[in-house]
Design a protein around this motif. Structure first.
Motif, mmCIF file in Angstrom:
data_model
loop_
_atom_site.group_PDB
_atom_site.id
_atom_site.type_symbol
_atom_site.label_atom_id
_atom_site.label_comp_id
_atom_site.label_asym_id
_atom_site.label_seq_id
_atom_site.Cartn_x
_atom_site.Cartn_y
_atom_site.Cartn_z
ATOM 1 N N LYS A 12 -12.736 -81.761 36.268
ATOM 2 C CA LYS A 12 -13.623 -80.961 35.426
ATOM 3 C C LYS A 12 -12.926 -80.597 34.117
ATOM 4 C CE LYS A 12 -16.425 -78.447 38.764
ATOM 5 N NZ LYS A 12 -16.781 -77.105 39.206
ATOM 6 N N ILE A 13 -13.670 -80.684 33.035
ATOM 7 C CA ILE A 13 -13.129 -80.253 31.749
ATOM 8 C C ILE A 13 -13.039 -78.737 31.750
ATOM 9 C CG2 ILE A 13 -13.527 -80.159 29.250
ATOM 10 C CD1 ILE A 13 -15.039 -82.841 29.546
ATOM 11 N N THR A 14 -11.861 -78.232 31.362
ATOM 12 C CA THR A 14 -11.643 -76.790 31.317
ATOM 13 C C THR A 14 -11.422 -76.286 29.895
ATOM 14 O OG1 THR A 14 -9.263 -77.057 31.634
ATOM 15 C CG2 THR A 14 -10.619 -76.792 33.629
ATOM 16 N N GLY A 15 -11.266 -77.212 28.969
ATOM 17 C CA GLY A 15 -11.041 -76.828 27.585
ATOM 18 C C GLY A 15 -10.720 -78.042 26.742
ATOM 19 N N PHE A 16 -10.332 -77.781 25.520
ATOM 20 C CA PHE A 16 -10.036 -78.880 24.605
ATOM 21 C C PHE A 16 -9.172 -78.384 23.447
ATOM 22 C CE2 PHE A 16 -13.960 -76.920 23.232
ATOM 23 C CZ PHE A 16 -13.742 -76.711 21.888
ATOM 24 N N SER A 46 -21.879 -71.331 22.323
ATOM 25 C CA SER A 46 -22.750 -71.376 23.501
ATOM 26 C C SER A 46 -22.046 -70.815 24.731
ATOM 27 C CB SER A 46 -23.218 -72.810 23.758
ATOM 28 O OG SER A 46 -24.034 -73.259 22.701
ATOM 29 N N ILE A 47 -20.786 -71.179 24.928
ATOM 30 C CA ILE A 47 -20.043 -70.639 26.069
ATOM 31 C C ILE A 47 -19.887 -69.131 25.923
ATOM 32 C CG2 ILE A 47 -17.759 -70.589 27.197
ATOM 33 C CD1 ILE A 47 -17.687 -73.663 26.758
ATOM 34 N N GLU A 48 -19.642 -68.673 24.699
ATOM 35 C CA GLU A 48 -19.498 -67.235 24.458
ATOM 36 C C GLU A 48 -20.805 -66.485 24.724
ATOM 37 O OE1 GLU A 48 -18.503 -64.092 20.861
ATOM 38 O OE2 GLU A 48 -18.636 -66.225 20.402
ATOM 39 N N ASP A 53 -18.200 -66.785 31.370
ATOM 40 C CA ASP A 53 -16.831 -67.281 31.478
ATOM 41 C C ASP A 53 -15.930 -66.596 30.451
ATOM 42 O OD1 ASP A 53 -17.821 -68.950 33.398
ATOM 43 O OD2 ASP A 53 -17.438 -70.807 32.310
ATOM 44 N N ARG A 54 -14.717 -66.330 30.903
ATOM 45 C CA ARG A 54 -13.700 -65.802 29.994
ATOM 46 C C ARG A 54 -12.917 -66.981 29.456
ATOM 47 N NH1 ARG A 54 -10.780 -60.977 32.998
ATOM 48 N NH2 ARG A 54 -9.152 -62.310 32.282
ATOM 49 N N TYR A 55 -12.412 -66.849 28.261
ATOM 50 C CA TYR A 55 -11.732 -67.976 27.619
ATOM 51 C C TYR A 55 -10.691 -67.491 26.622
ATOM 52 C CZ TYR A 55 -15.056 -66.722 23.989
ATOM 53 O OH TYR A 55 -15.782 -66.020 23.068
ATOM 54 N N ASP A 56 -9.811 -68.398 26.281
ATOM 55 C CA ASP A 56 -8.841 -68.197 25.197
ATOM 56 C C ASP A 56 -9.213 -69.143 24.081
ATOM 57 O OD1 ASP A 56 -7.161 -66.293 26.465
ATOM 58 O OD2 ASP A 56 -6.198 -67.896 27.600
ATOM 59 N N GLU A 57 -9.202 -68.628 22.880
ATOM 60 C CA GLU A 57 -9.535 -69.430 21.704
ATOM 61 C C GLU A 57 -8.490 -69.169 20.633
ATOM 62 O OE1 GLU A 57 -13.265 -69.871 18.598
ATOM 63 O OE2 GLU A 57 -13.119 -68.108 19.858
ATOM 64 N N ILE A 66 -8.104 -76.318 16.593
ATOM 65 C CA ILE A 66 -8.874 -75.412 17.440
ATOM 66 C C ILE A 66 -8.450 -75.676 18.877
ATOM 67 C CG2 ILE A 66 -11.151 -74.767 18.312
ATOM 68 C CD1 ILE A 66 -12.309 -75.695 15.635
ATOM 69 N N ASP A 67 -7.978 -74.633 19.548
ATOM 70 C CA ASP A 67 -7.662 -74.684 20.976
ATOM 71 C C ASP A 67 -8.661 -73.785 21.688
ATOM 72 O OD1 ASP A 67 -5.225 -76.266 21.492
ATOM 73 O OD2 ASP A 67 -4.297 -74.843 20.110
ATOM 74 N N PHE A 68 -9.275 -74.311 22.741
ATOM 75 C CA PHE A 68 -10.245 -73.537 23.506
ATOM 76 C C PHE A 68 -10.060 -73.866 24.971
ATOM 77 C CE2 PHE A 68 -14.312 -72.695 25.490
ATOM 78 C CZ PHE A 68 -14.663 -71.477 24.939
ATOM 79 N N GLN A 69 -9.923 -72.823 25.795
ATOM 80 C CA GLN A 69 -9.659 -73.024 27.223
ATOM 81 C C GLN A 69 -10.349 -71.930 28.020
ATOM 82 O OE1 GLN A 69 -7.502 -75.539 28.404
ATOM 83 N NE2 GLN A 69 -7.977 -74.957 30.482
ATOM 84 N N VAL A 70 -11.151 -72.324 29.012
ATOM 85 C CA VAL A 70 -11.765 -71.350 29.912
ATOM 86 C C VAL A 70 -10.692 -70.843 30.867
ATOM 87 C CG1 VAL A 70 -13.410 -71.063 31.816
ATOM 88 C CG2 VAL A 70 -14.099 -72.270 29.749
ATOM 89 N N ASP A 71 -10.662 -69.526 31.053
ATOM 90 C CA ASP A 71 -9.739 -68.907 32.005
ATOM 91 C C ASP A 71 -10.371 -68.936 33.386
ATOM 92 O OD1 ASP A 71 -7.894 -68.226 30.029
ATOM 93 O OD2 ASP A 71 -8.806 -66.271 29.695
ATOM 94 N N GLY A 72 -9.622 -69.367 34.379
ATOM 95 C CA GLY A 72 -10.135 -69.366 35.742
ATOM 96 C C GLY A 72 -11.111 -70.494 35.999
#
Length: 107
Positions: A12-16, A46-48, A53-57, A66-72
């Motif tokens: 599963k993709i978790t970020g990019f 859209s994710i926001e 979901d919580r994420y780091d951006e 741009i770094d984007f990663q869903v936490d958990g």
């Protein structure tokens, strides 16, 4: 060239990460860069707005990163949005192979 790395866990993709400019046209008028940016920004927004979901951006405009990663755990909604982003970017990379590169990093 814009380099995209999709991060995956258990398939599963978790970020990019998106890094660099496409270089198809002059900065500010580059349609490839604008297309990639629109897909990425829409996915993040859209994710926001549409998921819990919580994420780091991390955005560095100066270095075009741009770094984007869903936490958990990634929700079903975010999974769909990531898959849509992947599809859109894949089609752009296929049409402009010298300007967009897609890779994957499993962890």
């Amino acid at each position: 060239m814009t380099n995209i790395i999709f991060f995956r866990k258990s398939g599963k993709i978790t970020g990019f990460q998106s890094k660099g400019h496409a270089g198809y046209g002059m900065r500010g008028t580059d349609v490839v860069c604008a297309s990639v940016s629109a897909l990425i920004i829409n996915t993040i927004n859209s994710i926001e707005k549409l998921t819990h979901d919580r994420y780091d951006e991390n955005v560095n405009d100066r270095r075009a990163i741009i770094d984007f990663q869903v936490d958990g755990e990634v929700s079903g909604q975010s999974e769909l949005l990531f898959n849509s982003l992947e599809l859109g970017l894949y089609e752009i990379a296929k049409a402009y192979p010298g300007n967009v590169s897609i890779k994957y990093r499993d962890y």
